[in-house]
Structure formats: C-alpha cells, structure tokens
Design a protein around this motif. Structure first.
Motif, mmCIF file in Angstrom:
data_model
loop_
_atom_site.group_PDB
_atom_site.id
_atom_site.type_symbol
_atom_site.label_atom_id
_atom_site.label_comp_id
_atom_site.label_asym_id
_atom_site.label_seq_id
_atom_site.Cartn_x
_atom_site.Cartn_y
_atom_site.Cartn_z
ATOM 1 N N LEU A 87 63.620 -93.038 -11.678
ATOM 2 C CA LEU A 87 63.375 -92.889 -10.254
ATOM 3 C C LEU A 87 62.571 -94.094 -9.774
ATOM 4 C CD1 LEU A 87 64.349 -90.016 -10.899
ATOM 5 C CD2 LEU A 87 62.642 -89.155 -9.298
ATOM 6 N N ILE A 88 63.067 -94.743 -8.749
ATOM 7 C CA ILE A 88 62.471 -95.984 -8.261
ATOM 8 C C ILE A 88 61.846 -95.722 -6.890
ATOM 9 C CG2 ILE A 88 62.893 -98.394 -7.678
ATOM 10 C CD1 ILE A 88 65.486 -98.212 -9.373
ATOM 11 N N PRO A 89 60.515 -95.573 -6.803
ATOM 12 C CA PRO A 89 59.891 -95.391 -5.492
ATOM 13 C C PRO A 89 59.992 -96.683 -4.686
ATOM 14 C CG PRO A 89 58.215 -95.630 -7.188
ATOM 15 C CD PRO A 89 59.538 -95.601 -7.901
ATOM 16 N N ALA A 90 60.404 -96.544 -3.430
ATOM 17 C CA ALA A 90 60.679 -97.738 -2.615
ATOM 18 C C ALA A 90 60.125 -97.536 -1.208
ATOM 19 C CB ALA A 90 62.179 -98.011 -2.579
ATOM 20 N N GLN A 116 70.311 -97.306 3.195
ATOM 21 C CA GLN A 116 71.662 -97.820 3.419
ATOM 22 C C GLN A 116 72.041 -98.872 2.388
ATOM 23 O OE1 GLN A 116 73.914 -96.580 5.778
ATOM 24 N NE2 GLN A 116 75.252 -97.773 4.422
ATOM 25 N N GLN A 117 71.072 -99.688 1.994
ATOM 26 C CA GLN A 117 71.364 -100.726 0.996
ATOM 27 C C GLN A 117 71.762 -100.114 -0.345
ATOM 28 O OE1 GLN A 117 68.297 -103.666 0.633
ATOM 29 N NE2 GLN A 117 68.669 -104.522 2.659
ATOM 30 N N ILE A 118 71.147 -99.022 -0.713
ATOM 31 C CA ILE A 118 71.506 -98.367 -1.976
ATOM 32 C C ILE A 118 72.836 -97.636 -1.842
ATOM 33 C CG2 ILE A 118 70.762 -96.711 -3.734
ATOM 34 C CD1 ILE A 118 69.154 -99.385 -3.546
ATOM 35 N N VAL A 122 70.364 -92.073 -3.778
ATOM 36 C CA VAL A 122 69.157 -92.299 -2.996
ATOM 37 C C VAL A 122 68.637 -90.971 -2.463
ATOM 38 C CG1 VAL A 122 70.479 -92.825 -0.902
ATOM 39 C CG2 VAL A 122 68.121 -93.640 -1.104
ATOM 40 N N PHE A 123 67.321 -90.818 -2.512
ATOM 41 C CA PHE A 123 66.649 -89.638 -1.958
ATOM 42 C C PHE A 123 65.734 -90.118 -0.850
ATOM 43 C CE2 PHE A 123 63.129 -86.676 -1.607
ATOM 44 C CZ PHE A 123 63.752 -85.439 -1.647
#
Length: 241
Positions: A6-9, A57-59, A66-67
C-alpha cells in the motif's frame, strides 16, 4: 499469506509542492513508484492510497488499484489503515510514495521475516558512517541481539564516547511491513510522548512494547523531498535507461 503493498500518496507537500505528480522520465513520481513496486514481483496486490483526484486518475490511467482516502491523516500508516476496508491481505507493506525506485531484494527480505511466527512488524535499515549520523533527517536505530529495534532517533545513537574510528550507525529506511491486525490496532493508539518529541511514528510501537524486526539492506532509496532530490532522481533514471 496474502501480501499487499500500500503506497500512501498525500498530494500536499511542503518543501516541493505537488511532488508526487512531478515528471520523472515521462511519467509522474507516484506513477513510477507504483510501477516500480509492481515490477518487484513481491506482492499479490499493489494499491495507491491517495487524497487527491489527480493522483487517483494517474493510477487509474495505468490500470492500477487506487483507494481514495480522507484528506487528513496523521501519518502514512493511518492513511493505509483506512484502505483495509477494501484491501484483503494478511501482510501489509507500507511503501513510501516519494521513493520511485524500489529494490526487489530488499522487499523480498523484508517479507521473508514474517515466516517466523513471532514477527508482527518489520522495517529496513542500512549502514551509514558516523558523519552522516549527525544529520537529523537520517533516522538512526539501535538493535537488540535478535535484530529488533530498541529505539529510533534523529540524534546519533549510540553516542561515540571513546571516539572509536571503526564505529558505524544503522539508518532507518521508512518502509514498514505489518500484519493486518497490528496495523489496525496501532493506528487506534494515541501518540506517545517519545513520538511527539522526535516526530517518529514508529516510537508509538516501541513505547507499547511491540517488537520491530529490522532487516539490513545495502539499497539506499532516493526519497524525493526537494527539487534537488528530484534532479538526483532524474539523473539516476537517465543512468539506468
């Protein structure tokens, strides 16, 4: 054991505004982090957890998972914990969104320690010389005999009282792996005194007596916090293409 990265962004950033959507070799920083993490082959699933429509949107454009999280969270761990309502995995690895070049061996070694039943949380570290240890942005960790963290600090620990020339330090690399249950529990705890002083969320677990198994790596990730970091990442990318 099903494993998810999981990548927090979080979109907002102080030193380099909108850093995760900056161009890095034709795609954005967060897109490159996602692609790099997926390419390691370590994970059953890779998700980006974000508070911003542009990142989302990029993911989606990459065909990725994406979450969309709430705007405000205290930490990256809090942000990814929210995504557990959708992500069904036993082991969760928190990969930093601003580190676009992930190392497969490091991540494999990190996940492998969970084959031992007692391990509930693990993280990465690498050796650094004493002069680098005085940088407060390099978080240091000291260990017990079983490679569990005793303490993390922005100060140089241990203190080199006798001025030995051969001393080295362990630098903490902020990729965390947790069992699902520990992540959910940890993010309900209030900040402890040490965490508030050092501004290091892992100290919340140390104060609670949680063992954090540290795993050595030779890989030092490029973390993008400033324009200089972004330039360094662009130059590194050119060198490997």
């Amino acid at each position: 054991m099903k494993t998810a990265a999981l990548i927090p962004a979080r979109y907002a950033s102080t030193r380099l505004p909108a850093k995760l959507v900056q161009d890095l070799g034709g795609i954005s920083v967060i897109q490159r982090t996602y692609v790099s993490t997926l390419a390691t082959g370590v994970f059953d699933e890779v998700w980006v957890v974000t508070d911003h429509k542009e990142i989302e949107q990029q993911i989606v454009d990459l065909g990725g998972n994406v979450f969309f999280s709430k705007k405000y969270h205290e930490s990256g761990s809090d942000r990814i914990a929210e995504a557990l309502e959708l992500v069904d995995a036993d082991l969760i690895v928190n990969v930093q969104g601003d580190e676009p070049f992930q190392d497969p061996k490091s991540l494999k070694d990190l996940v492998a320690v969970f084959e031992r039943p007692k391990v509930k949380m693990a993280s990465l570290m690498c050796r650094i010389p004493e002069d680098e240890a005085y940088n407060p942005n390099a978080v240091k960790v000291v260990l017990d005999a079983e490679m569990n963290a005793i303490y993390f600090s922005r100060s140089p620990i241990p203190f080199n009282r006798e001025r030995n020339d051969d001393i080295f330090y362990w630098k903490h690399i902020g990729i965390y792996a947790y069992t699902r249950e520990l992540l959910k529990e940890f993010t309900t705890w209030p900040k402890g005194r040490l965490e508030q002083i050092e501004m290091l969320e892992q100290l919340r677990l140390i104060e609670k007596g949680v063992k954090i198994r540290m795993v050595e790596t030779a890989h030092q990730a490029i973390a993008i916090d400033t324009k200089e970091d972004l330039d360094r990442a662009r130059n590194f990318l050119k060198s490997i293409l």
